[in-house]
Design an enzyme around this catalytic site. Sequence first.
Site, PDB file in Angstrom:
ATOM      1  N   THR A   1       0.167 123.238  73.083  1.00 48.91           N
ATOM      2  CA  THR A   1       1.327 123.429  71.928  1.00 48.91           C
ATOM      3  C   THR A   1      -0.050 122.693  70.880  1.00 48.91           C
ATOM      4  O   THR A   1      -0.897 121.742  70.711  1.00 48.91           O
ATOM      5  CB  THR A   1       2.320 122.846  72.655  1.00 48.91           C
ATOM      6  OG1 THR A   1       2.673 123.153  73.223  1.00 48.91           O
ATOM      7  CG2 THR A   1       3.005 121.380  71.233  1.00 48.91           C
TER       8      THR A   1
ATOM      9  N   ALA B   1       3.668 127.895  74.256  1.00 54.43           N
ATOM     10  CA  ALA B   1       4.746 127.933  74.784  1.00 54.43           C
ATOM     11  C   ALA B   1       4.965 128.134  73.482  1.00 54.43           C
ATOM     12  O   ALA B   1       5.456 127.408  72.775  1.00 54.43           O
ATOM     13  CB  ALA B   1       5.293 126.354  75.910  1.00 54.43           C
TER      14      ALA B   1
ATOM     15  N   HIS C   1       6.856 129.820  81.586  1.00 58.81           N
ATOM     16  CA  HIS C   1       6.581 128.344  81.453  1.00 58.81           C
ATOM     17  C   HIS C   1       7.679 127.369  82.496  1.00 58.81           C
ATOM     18  O   HIS C   1       8.809 127.583  82.753  1.00 58.81           O
ATOM     19  CB  HIS C   1       6.266 127.038  79.865  1.00 58.81           C
ATOM     20  CG  HIS C   1       5.521 126.496  80.182  1.00 58.81           C
ATOM     21  ND1 HIS C   1       5.864 125.002  81.159  1.00 58.81           N
ATOM     22  CD2 HIS C   1       4.838 125.989  78.745  1.00 58.81           C
ATOM     23  CE1 HIS C   1       5.062 124.158  81.222  1.00 58.81           C
ATOM     24  NE2 HIS C   1       4.645 124.309  79.510  1.00 58.81           N
TER      25      HIS C   1
ATOM     26  N   HIS D   1       5.882 121.273  84.004  1.00 65.62           N
ATOM     27  CA  HIS D   1       5.639 119.821  82.721  1.00 65.62           C
ATOM     28  C   HIS D   1       7.102 120.011  82.209  1.00 65.62           C
ATOM     29  O   HIS D   1       6.428 118.801  81.238  1.00 65.62           O
ATOM     30  CB  HIS D   1       4.478 120.225  81.576  1.00 65.62           C
ATOM     31  CG  HIS D   1       3.548 120.610  81.766  1.00 65.62           C
ATOM     32  ND1 HIS D   1       2.262 121.652  80.988  1.00 65.62           N
ATOM     33  CD2 HIS D   1       2.653 120.045  83.160  1.00 65.62           C
ATOM     34  CE1 HIS D   1       0.839 121.264  82.322  1.00 65.62           C
ATOM     35  NE2 HIS D   1       1.127 120.850  83.517  1.00 65.62           N
TER      36      HIS D   1
ATOM     37  N   TYR E   1       9.734 121.087  81.555  1.00 67.10           N
ATOM     38  CA  TYR E   1      10.696 121.455  80.083  1.00 67.10           C
ATOM     39  C   TYR E   1      11.358 122.047  80.851  1.00 67.10           C
ATOM     40  O   TYR E   1      12.055 121.641  82.636  1.00 67.10           O
ATOM     41  CB  TYR E   1       9.966 122.877  79.685  1.00 67.10           C
ATOM     42  CG  TYR E   1       8.660 121.499  78.679  1.00 67.10           C
ATOM     43  CD1 TYR E   1       9.092 121.242  77.667  1.00 67.10           C
ATOM     44  CD2 TYR E   1       7.581 122.024  78.797  1.00 67.10           C
ATOM     45  CE1 TYR E   1       8.275 121.119  76.610  1.00 67.10           C
ATOM     46  CE2 TYR E   1       6.678 120.849  78.288  1.00 67.10           C
ATOM     47  CZ  TYR E   1       7.463 120.238  77.183  1.00 67.10           C
ATOM     48  OH  TYR E   1       6.023 118.976  76.356  1.00 67.10           O
TER      49      TYR E   1
ATOM     50  N   GLY F   1      -8.725 124.141  78.185  1.00 67.24           N
ATOM     51  CA  GLY F   1      -8.013 124.302  76.410  1.00 67.24           C
ATOM     52  C   GLY F   1      -8.556 123.058  76.020  1.00 67.24           C
ATOM     53  O   GLY F   1      -8.367 123.904  74.523  1.00 67.24           O
TER      54      GLY F   1
HETATM   55  C1  PHB Z   1       2.600 119.123  74.610  1.00 69.90           C
HETATM   56  O1  PHB Z   1       3.544 119.614  74.588  1.00 69.90           O
HETATM   57  O2  PHB Z   1       2.367 118.172  75.439  1.00 69.90           O
HETATM   58  C2  PHB Z   1       2.661 120.062  75.882  1.00 69.90           C
HETATM   59  C3  PHB Z   1       3.595 121.142  76.618  1.00 69.90           C
HETATM   60  C4  PHB Z   1       3.515 121.854  76.959  1.00 69.90           C
HETATM   61  C5  PHB Z   1       2.826 121.642  78.082  1.00 69.90           C
HETATM   62  C6  PHB Z   1       2.303 120.410  78.235  1.00 69.90           C
HETATM   63  C7  PHB Z   1       2.066 119.691  76.999  1.00 69.90           C
HETATM   64  O3  PHB Z   1       2.652 122.884  79.360  1.00 69.90           O
END
Ligand code: PHB
Length: 394
Positions: free
Chosen positions: A33, A66, A176, A179, A181, A331
């Site tokens: 993100t 995402a 996804h 985390h 969501y 990442g």
């Molecule tokens: C974040 O925005 O920090 C974030 C987004 C998606 C993820 C993990 C962290 O899978």
Amino acid sequence: MTTNILPAQSRLFKPLKVGNMELKHRIVLPPLTRNRNDDDHIPLPFMAKYYGDRASVPGTLIISEATSVSHLEEGQYNIPGFVSDLQVEAWTKIIEAVHSKKSYYFQQIWGMVRASFPELMAKKGLRYRSSSAVAMKGRDTIPEAMTEDEIQEIIQSFVDTAKKVIGAGGDGVEIHSAHGYLLDQFLSDAVNLRTDGWGGSIQNRARLVLEVVKAVVDAIGADRVALRLSPYAAFQGAEKEDIEGQYLYIIKELKKMDTPLAYLSLVEATGDPGALVRGDKPVNQGKTLDFILEEWSKWSPVIVAGGYLPDTAAQALEDRYKDFDVLVAFGRYFLANPDLVFRIQKGLELNKYQRPTFYLNMSEEGYNDYPFSKEYLAAYPAAQAIKLGKNSYN
Ligand code: PHB
């Protein structure tokens, strides 16, 4: 046992077939993100350069940040959607930029529900929702439990967006379910307190993610569908009491499907964004993904994420993961090094990442200004043109 092997000579550079893709190595850009979309959740044109640059070594797997499957899920500022024609058009250029480098592209797709910003949802006149009416720690606003109709609607939204991704030329979608969501808010017994068919047991809490996976597989084919899980993450409060029981159930159900998913993406305990990005207290450190890998075996490849460096990644593939088809996500270093794959292969020094600019909304700073190595530019003269802004897609 530890093996001291140069990354360039390790299994990191052993080609691997993933879904329909012939990857030339096992270094993956995972979903990150970055908040570089406009206020209507449309990718800004300069994002095509960012993704295309990171695809600069042919045969690389690029996974998008995402992306929301519905306008109802565009719950944070400057995150993207894949719904409207303008959004699809912008993503199509990004996909073309990756394919023009002979690399591959998966779109990560999500719902956010409780992880949305309540004040943004209120501003848009949208319901702030979750699996149950359980507030996120540190927030006053209590989400409303999703209705049966809303659950059916979100499953359809995943299908609709998956079809649009394939229509736009994407090689597949990564669902996804990590985390904290949407799908993780159903998996977590700390968030999901439902007493209907979507909660109350390991099976019921896993029902939504499994129904989404099956519906998307029916729509676009299993070899174009992947799933991301973060069994150990406590990020955004989506903890699970019985981690092994919850995840083994999902893995066994996925293995009952006729065709394997393209890949499974797993976040290690060391990859919890809560600890890594936000500085929260680390949890579940020392726990491993072995129980999942042993069950999954080589059903299809697995991407692991967990703060790897080139040498620790090479070592992981030679030791812990030697019997499995594993790829490694980088990442922060892929953000900071558009030519990361080339640098690892040649043993070059890596650019350092700048954390303060990670989430600089709509800015090219900290995004398109990390340089290629001079060695890469010498080896791939076409990249010079990109660097000078002469490419056709920016
Ligand atoms: C974040 O925005 O920090 C974030 C987004 C998606 C993820 C993990 C962290 O899978």
